[in-house]
Design a protein around this motif. Structure first.
Motif, PDB file in Angstrom:
ATOM      1  N   ALA A   1       1.035  -1.157  -0.123  1.00  0.00           N
ATOM      2  CA  ALA A   1       0.015   0.071  -0.035  1.00  0.00           C
ATOM      3  C   ALA A   1       0.832   1.467   0.088  1.00  0.00           C
ATOM      4  N   PRO A   2       0.331   2.429  -0.591  1.00  0.00           N
ATOM      5  CA  PRO A   2       1.002   3.468  -0.785  1.00  0.00           C
ATOM      6  C   PRO A   2       1.534   3.989   0.903  1.00  0.00           C
ATOM      7  N   SER A   3       2.550   4.642   0.930  1.00  0.00           N
ATOM      8  CA  SER A   3       2.872   5.200   2.167  1.00  0.00           C
ATOM      9  C   SER A   3       1.852   6.677   2.490  1.00  0.00           C
ATOM     10  N   ASP A   4       1.982   7.154   3.532  1.00  0.00           N
ATOM     11  CA  ASP A   4       1.069   8.375   3.772  1.00  0.00           C
ATOM     12  C   ASP A   4       1.654   9.637   2.891  1.00  0.00           C
ATOM     13  N   ALA A   5       3.050   9.445   2.695  1.00  0.00           N
ATOM     14  CA  ALA A   5       3.540  10.414   1.602  1.00  0.00           C
ATOM     15  C   ALA A   5       2.939  10.021   0.078  1.00  0.00           C
ATOM     16  N   GLY A   6       2.759   9.050  -0.129  1.00  0.00           N
ATOM     17  CA  GLY A   6       2.500   8.435  -1.246  1.00  0.00           C
ATOM     18  C   GLY A   6       0.913   8.798  -1.355  1.00  0.00           C
ATOM     19  N   LYS A   7       0.055   8.509  -0.576  1.00  0.00           N
ATOM     20  CA  LYS A   7      -1.365   8.799  -0.634  1.00  0.00           C
ATOM     21  C   LYS A   7      -1.388  10.315  -0.896  1.00  0.00           C
ATOM     22  N   ALA A   8      -0.612  11.082  -0.295  1.00  0.00           N
ATOM     23  CA  ALA A   8      -0.805  12.562  -0.459  1.00  0.00           C
ATOM     24  C   ALA A   8      -0.512  12.913  -1.654  1.00  0.00           C
ATOM     25  N   LEU A   9       0.598  12.267  -2.174  1.00  0.00           N
ATOM     26  CA  LEU A   9       0.904  12.676  -3.750  1.00  0.00           C
ATOM     27  C   LEU A   9      -0.231  12.475  -4.617  1.00  0.00           C
ATOM     28  N   LEU A  10      -0.817  11.305  -4.457  1.00  0.00           N
ATOM     29  CA  LEU A  10      -1.735  10.764  -5.554  1.00  0.00           C
ATOM     30  C   LEU A  10      -2.986  11.579  -5.140  1.00  0.00           C
ATOM     31  N   ALA A  11      -3.482  12.269  -3.940  1.00  0.00           N
ATOM     32  CA  ALA A  11      -4.435  13.102  -3.827  1.00  0.00           C
ATOM     33  C   ALA A  11      -4.091  14.436  -4.348  1.00  0.00           C
TER      34      ALA A  11
ATOM     35  N   HIS B   1      -2.810  15.168  -6.972  1.00  0.00           N
ATOM     36  CA  HIS B   1      -2.927  15.316  -8.417  1.00  0.00           C
ATOM     37  C   HIS B   1      -4.295  14.293  -8.788  1.00  0.00           C
ATOM     38  N   ALA B   2      -5.008  14.277  -7.950  1.00  0.00           N
ATOM     39  CA  ALA B   2      -6.283  13.638  -8.214  1.00  0.00           C
ATOM     40  C   ALA B   2      -6.352  12.418  -8.922  1.00  0.00           C
ATOM     41  N   LEU B   3      -5.185  11.560  -8.310  1.00  0.00           N
ATOM     42  CA  LEU B   3      -5.203   9.969  -8.768  1.00  0.00           C
ATOM     43  C   LEU B   3      -5.520   9.019  -7.849  1.00  0.00           C
ATOM     44  N   THR B   4      -5.847   9.749  -6.734  1.00  0.00           N
ATOM     45  CA  THR B   4      -6.322   8.697  -5.614  1.00  0.00           C
ATOM     46  C   THR B   4      -7.580   7.545  -6.083  1.00  0.00           C
ATOM     47  N   GLY B   5      -7.450   6.287  -6.054  1.00  0.00           N
ATOM     48  CA  GLY B   5      -8.407   5.330  -6.580  1.00  0.00           C
ATOM     49  C   GLY B   5      -8.506   5.074  -7.863  1.00  0.00           C
ATOM     50  N   ARG B   6      -7.383   5.565  -8.650  1.00  0.00           N
ATOM     51  CA  ARG B   6      -7.410   5.460 -10.122  1.00  0.00           C
ATOM     52  C   ARG B   6      -6.303   4.151 -10.382  1.00  0.00           C
TER      53      ARG B   6
ATOM     54  N   ALA C   1      -3.695   1.834 -12.717  1.00  0.00           N
ATOM     55  CA  ALA C   1      -2.439   2.277 -13.456  1.00  0.00           C
ATOM     56  C   ALA C   1      -2.744   2.715 -14.837  1.00  0.00           C
ATOM     57  N   MET C   2      -3.840   1.696 -15.529  1.00  0.00           N
ATOM     58  CA  MET C   2      -4.114   1.963 -16.911  1.00  0.00           C
ATOM     59  C   MET C   2      -4.856   3.153 -17.005  1.00  0.00           C
ATOM     60  N   GLU C   3      -5.584   3.806 -16.081  1.00  0.00           N
ATOM     61  CA  GLU C   3      -6.488   4.997 -15.962  1.00  0.00           C
ATOM     62  C   GLU C   3      -5.544   6.247 -16.104  1.00  0.00           C
ATOM     63  N   VAL C   4      -4.785   5.958 -15.038  1.00  0.00           N
ATOM     64  CA  VAL C   4      -3.477   7.096 -14.874  1.00  0.00           C
ATOM     65  C   VAL C   4      -3.036   7.169 -16.067  1.00  0.00           C
ATOM     66  N   ILE C   5      -2.365   6.146 -16.750  1.00  0.00           N
ATOM     67  CA  ILE C   5      -1.650   6.234 -18.098  1.00  0.00           C
ATOM     68  C   ILE C   5      -2.281   6.753 -19.109  1.00  0.00           C
ATOM     69  N   ASP C   6      -3.632   6.358 -19.299  1.00  0.00           N
ATOM     70  CA  ASP C   6      -4.470   6.975 -20.536  1.00  0.00           C
ATOM     71  C   ASP C   6      -4.508   8.378 -20.134  1.00  0.00           C
ATOM     72  N   SER C   7      -4.716   8.895 -18.955  1.00  0.00           N
ATOM     73  CA  SER C   7      -5.205  10.338 -18.583  1.00  0.00           C
ATOM     74  C   SER C   7      -3.898  11.132 -18.862  1.00  0.00           C
ATOM     75  N   LEU C   8      -2.467  10.797 -18.394  1.00  0.00           N
ATOM     76  CA  LEU C   8      -1.504  11.431 -18.291  1.00  0.00           C
ATOM     77  C   LEU C   8      -0.870  11.647 -19.841  1.00  0.00           C
ATOM     78  N   ASP C   9      -1.159  10.428 -20.609  1.00  0.00           N
ATOM     79  CA  ASP C   9      -0.434  10.473 -22.160  1.00  0.00           C
ATOM     80  C   ASP C   9      -1.365  11.119 -22.817  1.00  0.00           C
ATOM     81  N   ARG C  10      -2.579  11.530 -22.608  1.00  0.00           N
ATOM     82  CA  ARG C  10      -3.434  12.365 -23.516  1.00  0.00           C
ATOM     83  C   ARG C  10      -3.394  13.897 -22.997  1.00  0.00           C
ATOM     84  N   MET C  11      -2.817  14.320 -21.937  1.00  0.00           N
ATOM     85  CA  MET C  11      -2.700  15.456 -21.406  1.00  0.00           C
ATOM     86  C   MET C  11      -2.043  16.422 -21.975  1.00  0.00           C
ATOM     87  N   PRO C  12      -2.783  17.626 -22.353  1.00  0.00           N
ATOM     88  CA  PRO C  12      -2.040  18.644 -23.173  1.00  0.00           C
ATOM     89  C   PRO C  12      -0.615  19.021 -22.482  1.00  0.00           C
TER      90      PRO C  12
END
Length: 204
Positions: A41-51, A53-58, A60-71
């Motif tokens: 599981a992510p550490s507290d710092a890791g959880k904060a990092l995901l939160a 950037h609005a990545l909590t609960g997403r 890997a596939m969802e994050v990859i698809d989102s970030l690769d398409r980001m302007p």
């Protein structure tokens, strides 16, 4: 029309902390670390990092698809996301999180080019940039041996200059990309040692 044939360049692109600038040894160590961390599981710092950037609960596939398409102009300067064969490594703010990629899936991001390119092995979703962002290309990806068509048709290259493909794991295929009369072709692999970033396909 001349078909430019090229093989995947065995040069290393990005680690978690540095885009497009790692040694093979760095990549091996990072991959081993990522695999070991994938089930934890992510550490507290890791959880904060995901939160942050609005990545909590997403996934890997969802994050990859989102970030690769980001302007490109919207890329977060304080976030790094490196695609490996089995995990997505996300880092920033002195924290690192490993998100597992499904065992039967492989993400390959390709930056076809005409004039300029860069060396790449592990695709960085937040730092790597190709030449042809926004251009339409015709794509054909056919599995070797079986002749099964994995994908074909017109694709629009993402703003970062890459076009991404979710492929079955442990296969080889022939990728053909054409644009305005120029063509490139390469044999790609999706095994455990394969690159997730392909930047050697010069359209000619």
């Amino acid at each position: 029309m001349r078909v430019h044939r090229t093989l995947v360049l065995a040069a290393v692109c990005t680690t978690v902390l540095a885009g497009c600038a790692a040694t093979p040894a760095d990549t091996t160590r990072s991959s081993a670390t990522a695999t070991a961390q994938a089930s934890s599981a992510p550490s507290d710092a890791g959880k904060a990092l995901l939160a942050k950037h609005a990545l909590t609960g997403r996934s890997a596939m969802e994050v990859i698809d989102s970030l690769d398409r980001m302007p490109v102009e919207e890329r977060p300067a304080d976030l790094r996301a490196s695609v490996r064969t089995d995990v997505l490594l996300v880092s920033g703010d002195d924290a690192e999180v490993s998100l597992p990629i499904p065992a039967d899936r492989f993400y390959l991001s390709v930056a076809p080019y005409i004039d300029t390119t860069h060396e790449c092995f592990n695709h960085s979703l937040t730092t790597c940039k190709g030449e042809l962002g926004g251009k339409d290309v015709d794509v054909s990806l056919v599995e070797d041996g079986s002749g099964r068509v994995l994908t074909e048709g017109v694709r629009t290259i993402f703003d970062n200059g890459f076009v991404g493909f979710w492929l079955p794991k442990d296969t080889t295929a022939t990728l053909r990309i054409s644009h305005e009369g120029k063509v490139a072709e390469a044999r790609v692999s999706t095994d455990a040692d394969a690159p997730t970033c392909l930047t050697t396909m010069q359209l000619a």
